[in-house]
Motif scaffolding. Structure first.
Motif, mmCIF file in Angstrom:
data_model
loop_
_atom_site.group_PDB
_atom_site.id
_atom_site.type_symbol
_atom_site.label_atom_id
_atom_site.label_comp_id
_atom_site.label_asym_id
_atom_site.label_seq_id
_atom_site.Cartn_x
_atom_site.Cartn_y
_atom_site.Cartn_z
ATOM 1 N N ARG A 74 -37.828 -2.194 2.285
ATOM 2 C CA ARG A 74 -36.978 -1.002 2.331
ATOM 3 C C ARG A 74 -36.891 -0.403 3.722
ATOM 4 O O ARG A 74 -35.843 0.121 4.113
ATOM 5 N N PHE A 75 -37.970 -0.472 4.490
ATOM 6 C CA PHE A 75 -37.937 0.070 5.850
ATOM 7 C C PHE A 75 -36.979 -0.730 6.728
ATOM 8 O O PHE A 75 -36.162 -0.160 7.448
ATOM 9 N N VAL A 76 -37.076 -2.050 6.665
ATOM 10 C CA VAL A 76 -36.189 -2.909 7.454
ATOM 11 C C VAL A 76 -34.741 -2.685 7.049
ATOM 12 O O VAL A 76 -33.853 -2.564 7.902
ATOM 13 N N ALA A 77 -34.493 -2.597 5.749
ATOM 14 C CA ALA A 77 -33.129 -2.376 5.264
ATOM 15 C C ALA A 77 -32.595 -1.027 5.734
ATOM 16 O O ALA A 77 -31.433 -0.915 6.139
ATOM 17 N N ALA A 78 -33.434 0.002 5.714
ATOM 18 C CA ALA A 78 -33.001 1.333 6.150
ATOM 19 C C ALA A 78 -32.710 1.362 7.647
ATOM 20 O O ALA A 78 -31.710 1.950 8.071
ATOM 21 N N VAL A 79 -33.572 0.737 8.441
ATOM 22 C CA VAL A 79 -33.351 0.700 9.893
ATOM 23 C C VAL A 79 -32.079 -0.072 10.217
ATOM 24 O O VAL A 79 -31.235 0.390 11.003
ATOM 25 N N TYR A 80 -31.908 -1.224 9.590
ATOM 26 C CA TYR A 80 -30.717 -2.029 9.860
ATOM 27 C C TYR A 80 -29.451 -1.306 9.414
ATOM 28 O O TYR A 80 -28.441 -1.306 10.127
ATOM 29 N N ASP A 81 -29.500 -0.674 8.252
ATOM 30 C CA ASP A 81 -28.333 0.059 7.754
ATOM 31 C C ASP A 81 -28.004 1.235 8.674
ATOM 32 O O ASP A 81 -26.835 1.489 8.975
ATOM 33 N N GLY A 82 -29.018 1.942 9.131
ATOM 34 C CA GLY A 82 -28.785 3.060 10.046
ATOM 35 C C GLY A 82 -28.180 2.618 11.361
ATOM 36 O O GLY A 82 -27.224 3.235 11.863
ATOM 37 N N LEU A 83 -28.721 1.547 11.926
ATOM 38 C CA LEU A 83 -28.169 1.024 13.175
ATOM 39 C C LEU A 83 -26.743 0.522 12.983
ATOM 40 O O LEU A 83 -25.879 0.734 13.843
ATOM 41 N N ASP A 84 -26.490 -0.116 11.852
ATOM 42 C CA ASP A 84 -25.149 -0.622 11.580
ATOM 43 C C ASP A 84 -24.145 0.524 11.426
ATOM 44 O O ASP A 84 -23.021 0.443 11.913
ATOM 45 N N ARG A 85 -24.548 1.599 10.774
ATOM 46 C CA ARG A 85 -23.654 2.749 10.614
ATOM 47 C C ARG A 85 -23.347 3.413 11.955
ATOM 48 O O ARG A 85 -22.241 3.906 12.162
ATOM 49 N N VAL A 86 -24.318 3.449 12.846
ATOM 50 C CA VAL A 86 -24.100 4.063 14.164
ATOM 51 C C VAL A 86 -23.215 3.178 15.036
ATOM 52 O O VAL A 86 -22.316 3.666 15.726
ATOM 53 N N LEU A 87 -23.450 1.869 14.995
ATOM 54 C CA LEU A 87 -22.766 0.968 15.919
ATOM 55 C C LEU A 87 -21.467 0.380 15.386
ATOM 56 O O LEU A 87 -20.656 -0.111 16.184
ATOM 57 N N ALA A 88 -21.225 0.424 14.089
ATOM 58 C CA ALA A 88 -20.007 -0.166 13.536
ATOM 59 C C ALA A 88 -18.729 0.423 14.134
ATOM 60 O O ALA A 88 -17.808 -0.337 14.456
ATOM 61 N N PRO A 89 -18.616 1.747 14.312
ATOM 62 C CA PRO A 89 -17.383 2.266 14.916
ATOM 63 C C PRO A 89 -17.150 1.783 16.351
ATOM 64 O O PRO A 89 -16.012 1.739 16.818
ATOM 65 N N ILE A 90 -18.198 1.398 17.029
ATOM 66 C CA ILE A 90 -18.068 0.901 18.404
ATOM 67 C C ILE A 90 -17.757 -0.588 18.414
ATOM 68 O O ILE A 90 -16.903 -1.053 19.176
ATOM 69 N N LEU A 91 -18.438 -1.345 17.548
ATOM 70 C CA LEU A 91 -18.323 -2.806 17.576
ATOM 71 C C LEU A 91 -17.123 -3.356 16.801
ATOM 72 O O LEU A 91 -16.568 -4.386 17.186
ATOM 73 N N GLN A 92 -16.722 -2.706 15.712
ATOM 74 C CA GLN A 92 -15.655 -3.250 14.870
ATOM 75 C C GLN A 92 -14.317 -3.439 15.594
ATOM 76 O O GLN A 92 -13.682 -4.474 15.426
ATOM 77 N N PRO A 93 -13.852 -2.463 16.398
ATOM 78 C CA PRO A 93 -12.577 -2.702 17.095
ATOM 79 C C PRO A 93 -12.624 -3.904 18.035
ATOM 80 O O PRO A 93 -11.646 -4.640 18.171
#
Length: 100
Positions: free
Chosen positions: A42-61
């Motif tokens: 759960r810790f790994v999943a939470a960290v990865y999900d948090g990082l993905d939510r922060v970086l997705a708006p930057i990386l997706q375009p």
């Protein structure tokens, strides 16, 4: 002028933190892909999900504009290069401000 130079220093620092967050997310995604760490933790999943939510708006375009490279995601590299360029431009501006 010192206030503007201080603001530029702060922006450069924030951009450097963003570079480290991108690197951490990329390394974590590699560790997950090669089953070194498990997403059932759960810790790994939470960290990865948090990082993905922060970086997705930057990386997706950028991911949408880059060609498919067969599963290799180079968008973090493109973003890091753009950030380094922005840092260099900001530091040059700061030096110009301090020289005057």
């Amino acid at each position: 002028m010192n206030t503007l130079a201080g603001l530029i220093n702060f922006l450069v620092y924030v951009l450097q933190l963003l570079i480290w967050v991108i690197i951490i997310q990329a390394v974590l995604s590699w560790l997950i892909a090669f089953n070194v760490v498990n997403m059932r933790n759960r810790f790994v999943a939470a960290v990865y999900d948090g990082l993905d939510r922060v970086l997705a708006p930057i990386l997706q375009p950028i991911r949408r504009r880059l060609p498919d490279l067969g599963g290799i995601d180079v968008s973090p590299l493109v973003v890091i290069l753009a950030i380094v360029l922005a840092q260099q431009l900001l530091q040059g501006l700061r030096l110009d401000l301090l020289a005057n």
